[in-house]
Motif scaffolding. Structure first.
Motif, PDB file in Angstrom:
ATOM      1  N   SER A 179      -9.421  82.148 -71.329  1.00 18.64           N
ATOM      2  CA  SER A 179     -10.077  81.946 -72.625  1.00 18.64           C
ATOM      3  C   SER A 179      -9.220  82.616 -73.678  1.00 18.64           C
ATOM      4  CB  SER A 179     -11.463  82.593 -72.636  1.00 18.64           C
ATOM      5  OG  SER A 179     -12.275  82.008 -71.653  1.00 18.64           O
ATOM      6  N   ALA A 223      -3.883  78.585 -71.821  1.00 24.55           N
ATOM      7  CA  ALA A 223      -5.189  78.013 -71.482  1.00 24.55           C
ATOM      8  C   ALA A 223      -5.122  76.500 -71.308  1.00 24.55           C
ATOM      9  CB  ALA A 223      -6.207  78.368 -72.549  1.00 24.55           C
ATOM     10  N   TYR A 282      -8.746  83.807 -77.774  1.00 23.58           N
ATOM     11  CA  TYR A 282      -9.424  84.170 -79.012  1.00 23.58           C
ATOM     12  C   TYR A 282      -8.366  84.471 -80.056  1.00 23.58           C
ATOM     13  CZ  TYR A 282     -13.193  84.722 -75.716  1.00 23.58           C
ATOM     14  OH  TYR A 282     -14.125  84.489 -74.724  1.00 23.58           O
TER      15      TYR A 282
END
Length: 75
Positions: free
Chosen positions: A67, A58, A69
């Motif tokens: 994105s 990213a 996580y």
């Protein structure tokens, strides 16, 4: 231990492969024989369970298509 997950906006990806090169675990590749609506091969994750969520992909993405996580996994 951390486990990561990434979401790639394949419609915006231009196939520059910077994320593929930046991934220390080599879990990304450009989609073979597939292109997005703009005609570019897009990045995809190949070993989902090996991602640690380091965010190297990213950080280098010039179009902010990725994105990241992170989830703590109890052992």
């Amino acid at each position: 231990m951390n486990q990561g997950a990434i979401v790639i906006d394949t419609c915006r990806c231009k196939g520059c492969s910077l994320c593929v090169e930046a991934c220390p675990l080599h879990i990304l590749r450009l989609a073979p024989k597939r292109v997005n609506i703009k005609g570019y091969p897009y990045a995809e994750q190949v070993n989902v369970e090996q991602c640690t969520g380091c965010a190297s992909c990213a950080i280098v993405c010039p179009d902010a298509c990725i994105s990241v996580y992170r989830v703590k996994v109890k052992m």
